[in-house]
Structure formats: C-alpha cells, structure tokens
Design a protein around this motif. Sequence first.
Motif, PDB file in Angstrom:
ATOM      1  N   GLU A   7      11.511 -48.131 112.994  1.00  0.00           N
ATOM      2  CA  GLU A   7      12.463 -49.040 112.344  1.00  0.00           C
ATOM      3  C   GLU A   7      12.351 -48.958 110.832  1.00  0.00           C
ATOM      4  O   GLU A   7      13.359 -48.990 110.122  1.00  0.00           O
ATOM      5  N   ASP A  51       7.505 -48.221 117.534  1.00  0.00           N
ATOM      6  CA  ASP A  51       8.891 -48.647 117.301  1.00  0.00           C
ATOM      7  C   ASP A  51       9.038 -49.314 115.937  1.00  0.00           C
ATOM      8  O   ASP A  51      10.037 -49.121 115.249  1.00  0.00           O
ATOM      9  N   ALA A  84       7.733 -43.442 121.672  1.00  0.00           N
ATOM     10  CA  ALA A  84       8.304 -44.746 121.337  1.00  0.00           C
ATOM     11  C   ALA A  84       9.685 -44.872 121.980  1.00  0.00           C
ATOM     12  O   ALA A  84      10.449 -43.910 122.035  1.00  0.00           O
ATOM     13  N   ASP A  85       9.992 -46.075 122.460  1.00  0.00           N
ATOM     14  CA  ASP A  85      11.268 -46.300 123.133  1.00  0.00           C
ATOM     15  C   ASP A  85      12.449 -46.062 122.208  1.00  0.00           C
ATOM     16  O   ASP A  85      13.457 -45.492 122.609  1.00  0.00           O
ATOM     17  N   LEU A  86      12.328 -46.503 120.955  1.00  0.00           N
ATOM     18  CA  LEU A  86      13.421 -46.363 120.000  1.00  0.00           C
ATOM     19  C   LEU A  86      13.683 -44.887 119.689  1.00  0.00           C
ATOM     20  O   LEU A  86      14.833 -44.451 119.649  1.00  0.00           O
ATOM     21  N   LYS A  87      12.622 -44.111 119.522  1.00  0.00           N
ATOM     22  CA  LYS A  87      12.793 -42.679 119.246  1.00  0.00           C
ATOM     23  C   LYS A  87      13.446 -41.988 120.447  1.00  0.00           C
ATOM     24  O   LYS A  87      14.345 -41.162 120.286  1.00  0.00           O
TER      25      LYS A  87
END
Length: 156
Positions: free
Chosen positions: A53, A49, A2-5
């Motif tokens: 969140e 993501d 995931a981009d956020l991770k």
Amino acid sequence: MADLKARLQSDLAAAIKARETTRMAALRMALAAITTEEVAGDEARELSDAEVEKVLTREVKKRREAAEAFAGAGRTESAQAERDEGAVLTGYLPEQLDDDELARLVTEAVAEVTEQLGAAPGQRQMGQVMKAANARIAGRAEGGRVAAVVRSHLQN
C-alpha cells in the motif's frame, strides 16, 4: 505472497486479456515498483500488504505530480493519461479519511503526546505528534494533509 500483490497480478492478467491499455500500464508500473522495493536492501524479501500500500501510495503521488507538470506544460493528453493511471491505482488503496475523522485522530494523537510530556505540545513537538498521528492514520490520509491538520492543532 501478499494478497494485494496477488490481486494486482491477477488484475493485470485480466487487463491484458481485455486489452485495457491504461489499466495495463498502471498495474505494470506498480508491480515493477513493488518488485524494486522487494529486492532493495541486503536481501530480497516479500512485502506485506501494508508495504505494498505504501508503494502504491507513492506511485499515485508520482502520477498526480506528473499530471500537474504535464498540465502546466500544456500537454493535456499526457496529463489525463497520468490522472487515469493514478485513478486505477487509487482503487487498490484504503479509502481516504474525511476531514472530520482526520481531525479527530489528530486530536487523539495530541492528547497522547500531552499525556507523555505532561504539558501541551507546541511546534517543537510536531514530530512526536506526527508519529502518534501516523500510527493511527495508517496510510488513510496523505502526509501533507496530516501535517497541515497537526500544525493547525498545535497553533491553537
């Protein structure tokens, strides 16, 4: 991944190099919570993501509650440390809705449930309205805030 991770991991590496202790602690705990969530259940999986969140939102709430507990016990330094960590994690979450936008989305959810039921929903249909509202809000407002607005809409 995931981009956020991935962003959290790269920011952690930068915080370690820069020796930013508060940021480092907050990101380490958040990544540990994400990893715990990934391995929970029958088999390990990669979180999206949106799921990351949700984990971050839960961690921010924990920090806020801990800060309140520390403040109530007179431990101002610990309370401030928790607030600072919460602020770091809040930076990775989508911007929270203001009251007007939240009220508008709840009004739409009430209209949707009214259409489904064929009558205006009452307190008994609060769960249905919350489900419809949360689908629109998608983590951009705290559950308690959403529930309060839904409750006030249903009482009127």
